[in-house]
Scaffold this active site. Sequence first.
Site, PDB file in Angstrom:
ATOM      1  N   LYS A   1      88.023 -37.566 -81.618  1.00  0.00           N
ATOM      2  CA  LYS A   1      88.156 -36.134 -81.367  1.00  0.00           C
ATOM      3  C   LYS A   1      87.341 -35.752 -80.137  1.00  0.00           C
ATOM      4  O   LYS A   1      86.192 -36.184 -79.975  1.00  0.00           O
ATOM      5  CB  LYS A   1      87.662 -35.336 -82.579  1.00  0.00           C
ATOM      6  CG  LYS A   1      88.400 -35.632 -83.883  1.00  0.00           C
ATOM      7  CD  LYS A   1      89.768 -35.018 -83.908  1.00  0.00           C
ATOM      8  CE  LYS A   1      90.405 -35.159 -85.294  1.00  0.00           C
ATOM      9  NZ  LYS A   1      91.706 -34.490 -85.371  1.00  0.00           N
TER      10      LYS A   1
ATOM     11  N   ASP B   1      91.973 -36.638 -78.962  1.00  0.00           N
ATOM     12  CA  ASP B   1      92.646 -35.514 -79.631  1.00  0.00           C
ATOM     13  C   ASP B   1      91.810 -34.261 -79.442  1.00  0.00           C
ATOM     14  O   ASP B   1      90.662 -34.198 -79.895  1.00  0.00           O
ATOM     15  CB  ASP B   1      92.814 -35.838 -81.116  1.00  0.00           C
ATOM     16  CG  ASP B   1      93.615 -34.781 -81.865  1.00  0.00           C
ATOM     17  OD1 ASP B   1      93.958 -33.746 -81.280  1.00  0.00           O
ATOM     18  OD2 ASP B   1      93.886 -34.992 -83.067  1.00  0.00           O
TER      19      ASP B   1
ATOM     20  N   GLU C   1      95.995 -35.961 -77.235  1.00  0.00           N
ATOM     21  CA  GLU C   1      96.827 -35.296 -78.239  1.00  0.00           C
ATOM     22  C   GLU C   1      96.483 -33.813 -78.301  1.00  0.00           C
ATOM     23  O   GLU C   1      95.311 -33.438 -78.261  1.00  0.00           O
ATOM     24  CB  GLU C   1      96.584 -35.950 -79.595  1.00  0.00           C
ATOM     25  CG  GLU C   1      97.359 -35.338 -80.740  1.00  0.00           C
ATOM     26  CD  GLU C   1      97.053 -36.032 -82.058  1.00  0.00           C
ATOM     27  OE1 GLU C   1      97.276 -35.402 -83.117  1.00  0.00           O
ATOM     28  OE2 GLU C   1      96.593 -37.194 -82.048  1.00  0.00           O
TER      29      GLU C   1
ATOM     30  N   GLU D   1     102.266 -32.431 -83.938  1.00  0.00           N
ATOM     31  CA  GLU D   1     101.627 -32.213 -85.239  1.00  0.00           C
ATOM     32  C   GLU D   1     101.833 -30.791 -85.737  1.00  0.00           C
ATOM     33  O   GLU D   1     102.032 -30.559 -86.926  1.00  0.00           O
ATOM     34  CB  GLU D   1     100.136 -32.534 -85.124  1.00  0.00           C
ATOM     35  CG  GLU D   1      99.290 -32.160 -86.312  1.00  0.00           C
ATOM     36  CD  GLU D   1      97.807 -32.402 -86.059  1.00  0.00           C
ATOM     37  OE1 GLU D   1      96.972 -31.836 -86.793  1.00  0.00           O
ATOM     38  OE2 GLU D   1      97.467 -33.173 -85.128  1.00  0.00           O
TER      39      GLU D   1
ATOM     40  N   ASP E   1     104.974 -34.364 -88.322  1.00  0.00           N
ATOM     41  CA  ASP E   1     104.135 -34.096 -89.481  1.00  0.00           C
ATOM     42  C   ASP E   1     105.078 -33.880 -90.662  1.00  0.00           C
ATOM     43  O   ASP E   1     106.060 -33.134 -90.549  1.00  0.00           O
ATOM     44  CB  ASP E   1     103.273 -32.854 -89.232  1.00  0.00           C
ATOM     45  CG  ASP E   1     102.355 -32.536 -90.400  1.00  0.00           C
ATOM     46  OD1 ASP E   1     101.140 -32.744 -90.266  1.00  0.00           O
ATOM     47  OD2 ASP E   1     102.853 -32.071 -91.445  1.00  0.00           O
TER      48      ASP E   1
ATOM     49  N   HIS F   1     101.830 -38.071 -87.187  1.00  0.00           N
ATOM     50  CA  HIS F   1     100.514 -37.545 -87.537  1.00  0.00           C
ATOM     51  C   HIS F   1     100.316 -37.686 -89.041  1.00  0.00           C
ATOM     52  O   HIS F   1     101.244 -37.521 -89.822  1.00  0.00           O
ATOM     53  CB  HIS F   1     100.426 -36.064 -87.157  1.00  0.00           C
ATOM     54  CG  HIS F   1      99.365 -35.306 -87.887  1.00  0.00           C
ATOM     55  ND1 HIS F   1      98.023 -35.493 -87.639  1.00  0.00           N
ATOM     56  CD2 HIS F   1      99.442 -34.381 -88.876  1.00  0.00           C
ATOM     57  CE1 HIS F   1      97.326 -34.702 -88.432  1.00  0.00           C
ATOM     58  NE2 HIS F   1      98.154 -34.022 -89.192  1.00  0.00           N
TER      59      HIS F   1
END
Length: 441
Positions: free
Chosen positions: A225, A253, A279, A308, A331, A358
Amino acid sequence: MAPPSGKRVWKAPFTISKMEVKDVRFPTSKGKHGSDAMHKDPDYSAAYVVLHAEGTELKGHGFTFTLGQGTDIVTTAVRGLEQFVVGRRLENIYNAFGAYWRELTSHSQLRWIGPEKGVIHLATAAVINALWDFWAKIEGKPVWELLSCMSPEEIVSLIDFRYLTDTITPEEAVELLRSKWSDEEARKKRSEFVPLGPCSILSSLLSSSRCLEALKAGFTRFKVKVGQNVEDDRRRCAAIRDIIGYDKPLMTDANQVWDVKEAITHMAQLAEYKPLFIEEPTSPDDIHAHLTIRKALSAYGIKVATGEQCCNRVMFKQFLEARAFDVCQIDSCRIGGVNEILSVILMAGKFGVPVCPHAGGVGLCELVQHLAMFDFVAVSGTLENRFIEFVDHLHEHFLDPVNITNGHYIAPTLPGYSAEMKPQSLDDYEYGKGCMWTTQQ
């Protein structure tokens, strides 16, 4: 446009007699599990549906994923769809599933608060997912196998092609699928390979110790992240690269936290760590912004991934037409369940864009593995540049949890969509009623 003919008639002579809806929440915010640059304190939750039918003891279980507050709104929306569910014969649904999906999303009053997006669409996913779980249990197969055994015409009949025919028609979709059926021996080999499963990635705020554990467990792809502080992001990317080296993919991400210029500037400063992709660099609704970021970051060898939180198949169509992302992420609960996701997988197949689902949250890994395995067997026929996200979190609450071996998903073998939670977990974590919540008040 009517789907091509030639599909078989499915027999499921049961009438839905009851739809249970539960607000199930796990207090993950206490440990900041799943937190990111945008979502600081999520309580992983589910608007959970159980379908009962006359004439069978089988039940259909499904859900849509939420982050705590707001699950009560989604469960209310699910109850608003009960009029389309209770009293329906399952075989009538399954024999015209594409038409049924359109009916579910086209109520002239309900669609006003979310025409194929928002809370109504999340509610649709919960109902559709439960119907697929029911169907697969009736057929005695996991969902991925149920889908993979269908003919191209049968698969295409599941999809509502409204708004899509300027990009892909039912006839084109049939031909795309038929091209994978043309070599039966290759198809057989692919289906035999599925138990080895697509590669997975470990997604988290990775620490050095967790990286080492993941490497020992066979993981070969990692995600970190980013988005808060560039120096902190550089420090963590460097630490992870020191452990995994530069021969293994590292993904980043941002969870939608940046404006366009921020995304480009921030990622340029992480380029030396060779991230495979960024992402959700910006608003998930801004297709033009993703294209701008993709063009700018291509100079650094950094790809763009998103999907996502893409809210419907029409937005995916535009992302693909605009070439606004390199990696298509689906997703299992964000858009309207399996039927709509099939349309996205087929469009991505037409454009040659890899689908990398995801997952994480609560139950998303359990569901999305079926979709990825269907894509592998029936659409893409390859694992190249494809993987499924994995987070080791809350799987113990499911009757058929994911099975990860040597960093790979192992294909589910039990009938259903792997969506059914343990009765004790449903009781304990039902918000406002279960002991995990009442003892905290």
